[in-house]
Design a protein around this motif. Structure first.
Motif, mmCIF file in Angstrom:
data_model
loop_
_atom_site.group_PDB
_atom_site.id
_atom_site.type_symbol
_atom_site.label_atom_id
_atom_site.label_comp_id
_atom_site.label_asym_id
_atom_site.label_seq_id
_atom_site.Cartn_x
_atom_site.Cartn_y
_atom_site.Cartn_z
ATOM 1 N N GLU A 44 -8.572 1.958 -15.348
ATOM 2 C CA GLU A 44 -7.108 1.985 -15.380
ATOM 3 C C GLU A 44 -6.544 1.306 -14.134
ATOM 4 O O GLU A 44 -5.568 0.553 -14.200
ATOM 5 N N GLY A 45 -7.152 1.571 -12.983
ATOM 6 C CA GLY A 45 -6.706 0.930 -11.748
ATOM 7 C C GLY A 45 -6.912 -0.565 -11.771
ATOM 8 O O GLY A 45 -6.028 -1.345 -11.381
ATOM 9 N N LEU A 46 -8.067 -1.012 -12.258
ATOM 10 C CA LEU A 46 -8.335 -2.448 -12.348
ATOM 11 C C LEU A 46 -7.387 -3.129 -13.330
ATOM 12 O O LEU A 46 -6.937 -4.261 -13.097
ATOM 13 N N ALA A 47 -7.065 -2.446 -14.429
ATOM 14 C CA ALA A 47 -6.150 -3.023 -15.413
ATOM 15 C C ALA A 47 -4.758 -3.221 -14.833
ATOM 16 O O ALA A 47 -4.082 -4.212 -15.130
ATOM 17 N N THR A 52 -4.523 -6.812 -17.329
ATOM 18 C CA THR A 52 -5.326 -6.984 -18.538
ATOM 19 C C THR A 52 -6.442 -5.951 -18.521
ATOM 20 O O THR A 52 -6.870 -5.530 -17.423
ATOM 21 N N PRO A 53 -6.924 -5.501 -19.669
ATOM 22 C CA PRO A 53 -8.033 -4.538 -19.678
ATOM 23 C C PRO A 53 -9.277 -5.097 -18.997
ATOM 24 O O PRO A 53 -9.582 -6.287 -19.109
ATOM 25 N N VAL A 54 -9.978 -4.240 -18.270
ATOM 26 C CA VAL A 54 -11.189 -4.637 -17.549
ATOM 27 C C VAL A 54 -12.303 -3.666 -17.913
ATOM 28 O O VAL A 54 -12.097 -2.448 -17.885
ATOM 29 N N ARG A 55 -13.462 -4.200 -18.214
ATOM 30 C CA ARG A 55 -14.637 -3.385 -18.521
ATOM 31 C C ARG A 55 -15.591 -3.395 -17.342
ATOM 32 O O ARG A 55 -15.890 -4.450 -16.783
ATOM 33 N N ALA A 68 -21.492 11.013 -6.526
ATOM 34 C CA ALA A 68 -22.133 9.766 -6.101
ATOM 35 C C ALA A 68 -21.650 9.411 -4.700
ATOM 36 O O ALA A 68 -20.447 9.365 -4.456
ATOM 37 N N ARG A 69 -22.591 9.184 -3.812
ATOM 38 C CA ARG A 69 -22.235 8.711 -2.474
ATOM 39 C C ARG A 69 -22.121 7.198 -2.451
ATOM 40 O O ARG A 69 -21.289 6.642 -1.763
ATOM 41 N N ARG A 70 -22.973 6.526 -3.243
ATOM 42 C CA ARG A 70 -22.964 5.055 -3.257
ATOM 43 C C ARG A 70 -23.321 4.565 -4.655
ATOM 44 O O ARG A 70 -24.472 4.238 -4.932
ATOM 45 N N GLN A 71 -22.347 4.528 -5.537
ATOM 46 C CA GLN A 71 -22.510 3.995 -6.883
ATOM 47 C C GLN A 71 -22.165 2.501 -6.864
ATOM 48 O O GLN A 71 -21.439 2.034 -5.979
ATOM 49 N N VAL A 72 -22.662 1.747 -7.848
ATOM 50 C CA VAL A 72 -22.409 0.308 -7.929
ATOM 51 C C VAL A 72 -21.957 -0.052 -9.340
ATOM 52 O O VAL A 72 -22.554 0.411 -10.321
ATOM 53 N N VAL A 73 -20.914 -0.877 -9.436
ATOM 54 C CA VAL A 73 -20.483 -1.418 -10.726
ATOM 55 C C VAL A 73 -20.276 -2.916 -10.584
ATOM 56 O O VAL A 73 -20.130 -3.429 -9.468
ATOM 57 N N HIS A 74 -20.278 -3.620 -11.721
ATOM 58 C CA HIS A 74 -19.790 -4.997 -11.711
ATOM 59 C C HIS A 74 -18.736 -5.137 -12.796
ATOM 60 O O HIS A 74 -18.700 -4.369 -13.768
ATOM 61 N N CYS A 75 -17.870 -6.102 -12.610
ATOM 62 C CA CYS A 75 -16.829 -6.380 -13.595
ATOM 63 C C CYS A 75 -16.462 -7.857 -13.498
ATOM 64 O O CYS A 75 -16.664 -8.502 -12.458
ATOM 65 N N ASP A 76 -15.938 -8.401 -14.581
ATOM 66 C CA ASP A 76 -15.517 -9.799 -14.642
ATOM 67 C C ASP A 76 -13.996 -9.844 -14.665
ATOM 68 O O ASP A 76 -13.368 -9.335 -15.598
ATOM 69 N N LEU A 103 -7.223 -1.942 -4.876
ATOM 70 C CA LEU A 103 -7.802 -0.857 -5.664
ATOM 71 C C LEU A 103 -7.642 0.474 -4.945
ATOM 72 O O LEU A 103 -7.322 1.498 -5.571
ATOM 73 N N ARG A 104 -7.823 0.477 -3.637
ATOM 74 C CA ARG A 104 -7.588 1.711 -2.870
ATOM 75 C C ARG A 104 -6.140 2.166 -3.009
ATOM 76 O O ARG A 104 -5.866 3.357 -3.180
ATOM 77 N N GLY A 105 -5.218 1.214 -2.936
ATOM 78 C CA GLY A 105 -3.808 1.559 -3.054
ATOM 79 C C GLY A 105 -3.457 2.120 -4.418
ATOM 80 O O GLY A 105 -2.758 3.135 -4.530
ATOM 81 N N VAL A 106 -3.962 1.477 -5.473
ATOM 82 C CA VAL A 106 -3.666 1.932 -6.832
ATOM 83 C C VAL A 106 -4.235 3.324 -7.072
ATOM 84 O O VAL A 106 -3.561 4.208 -7.626
ATOM 85 N N LEU A 107 -5.476 3.550 -6.647
ATOM 86 C CA LEU A 107 -6.089 4.864 -6.854
ATOM 87 C C LEU A 107 -5.355 5.938 -6.062
ATOM 88 O O LEU A 107 -5.196 7.075 -6.530
ATOM 89 N N GLY A 108 -4.893 5.576 -4.864
ATOM 90 C CA GLY A 108 -4.124 6.524 -4.076
ATOM 91 C C GLY A 108 -2.822 6.906 -4.751
ATOM 92 O O GLY A 108 -2.462 8.094 -4.816
ATOM 93 N N HIS A 109 -2.120 5.921 -5.269
ATOM 94 C CA HIS A 109 -0.850 6.185 -5.951
ATOM 95 C C HIS A 109 -1.048 6.961 -7.241
ATOM 96 O O HIS A 109 -0.158 7.699 -7.676
ATOM 97 N N ARG A 110 -2.208 6.808 -7.850
ATOM 98 C CA ARG A 110 -2.469 7.500 -9.115
ATOM 99 C C ARG A 110 -3.133 8.858 -8.914
ATOM 100 O O ARG A 110 -3.596 9.487 -9.864
ATOM 101 N N GLY A 111 -3.185 9.318 -7.677
ATOM 102 C CA GLY A 111 -3.702 10.652 -7.394
ATOM 103 C C GLY A 111 -5.189 10.795 -7.641
ATOM 104 O O GLY A 111 -5.628 11.754 -8.286
#
Length: 310
Positions: A44-47, A52-55, A68-76, A103-111
């Protein structure tokens, strides 16, 4: 968007994102309708950032309550997003740094303070967060009667009555390290193998008396860590002999089916933490590892019967 490395359209660019999270208030990693999940909040934050939707593709899915202390994802992400991420004038920066900041800002605003974005980097398409990984490391913390109870870590540390024999658990742990069919310690999924290489398993009592289990493997089956720890707890309590976990693995390697094995003893999810994920160096190594990881292992690797793995 795409799930696999090397097949993304040229109008996108691939990013690796390193993050961590407290899993207490999440219903696991994977998106679920009407439920709060780590993937759901992240996408949701990436979108919002990309319009646009992001997977996202994750190194290893975690269950409800797992941290998770250190998880990893990739996205296009869309190529035309790069200038916006880089900024203008004196505020110009690498697009990856801009992605982290936004992304930090969006997640912060979205609680969503329970997700922490550590870093991001632009990577070649050969990088696949799931299939290019060569190992994952988990920890599990457990408080028995000899441990000091810390109210600040109670959400990450299950407790039990009685005192466990750490020495017996450590001896038992060394007997299950290596390549095995871990069917006795997992819930098999359709079309998935239960053969894994457990690279390391250590059990020790920390300074506060809490027992810590550290496990590293090329990959883990569904519930494998919690079930392995549960088996070792049976050893530590005296319910099982030191050799019982290894005996069960040998039975699986000789063709035993799930119904012929003891029921799983799953430890509570909130003691489990994904600590880190390991990757080889370089684009060619990523591609080679991804190709290897996609090849199913067969029971013949164990020198056992011809029972097909699923």
């Amino acid at each position: 968007m795409t799930d696999t490395a090397g097949s993304a359209p040229p109008s996108t660019v691939r990013f690796r994102i390193d993050l961590g999270y407290d899993g207490t208030d999440f219903h696991g990693w994977a998106v679920q309708p009407e439920l709060r999940t780590v993937q759901g909040v992240l996408e949701e934050g990436l979108a919002l950032i990309c319009a646009t939707p992001v997977r996202t593709v994750v190194a290893g899915r975690t269950d409800a309550g797992v941290h998770a202390r250190r998880q990893v994802v990739h996205c296009d992400l869309p190529v035309d997003l790069l200038p916006r991420l880089a900024g203008r004038g004196a505020r110009t920066r690498e697009p990856a740094d801009g992605l982290v900041s936004r992304l930090r800002g969006v997640l912060g605003h979205r609680g969503a303070p329970d997700i922490v974005i550590h870093a991001a980097q632009q990577v070649p398409r050969a990088f696949d967060a799931r299939f290019a990984a060569v190992w994952r490391r988990y920890s599990y913390r457990l408080a028995d009667a000899d441990a000091l109870r810390d109210p600040l870590t109670v959400r990450q540390t299950p407790s039990l009555r009685g005192t466990l024999d750490v020495g017996a658990m450590q001896r038992s742990a060394q007997e299950v390290v290596g390549l095995h069919d871990f069917l006795p310690f997992c819930k098999p999924r359709p079309e998935s193998t239960t053969i894994r290489t457990l690279l390391d398993l250590q059990v020790e009592r920390e300074g506060d008396g809490v027992i810590r289990f550290d496990l590293r493997a090329d990959a883990f089956c569904h519930h494998m860590v919690r079930a392995l720890v549960g088996g070792l707890v049976r050893v530590g309590s005296g319910a099982w002999s030191v050799t019982e976990p290894a005996v069960l693995l040998a039975r699986a390697g000789q063709g035993a089916i799930r119904e012929e094995l003891p029921p799983l003893h799953l430890m509570p999810a909130h003691g489990l933490v994904l600590e880190e994920v390991g990757y080889p160096e370089g684009e060619r190594a990523w591609a080679q590892q991804a190709a290897t990881a996609r090849n199913r292992r067969r029971v013949e690797e164990l020198g056992g019967s011809a029972r097909p793995t699923i």
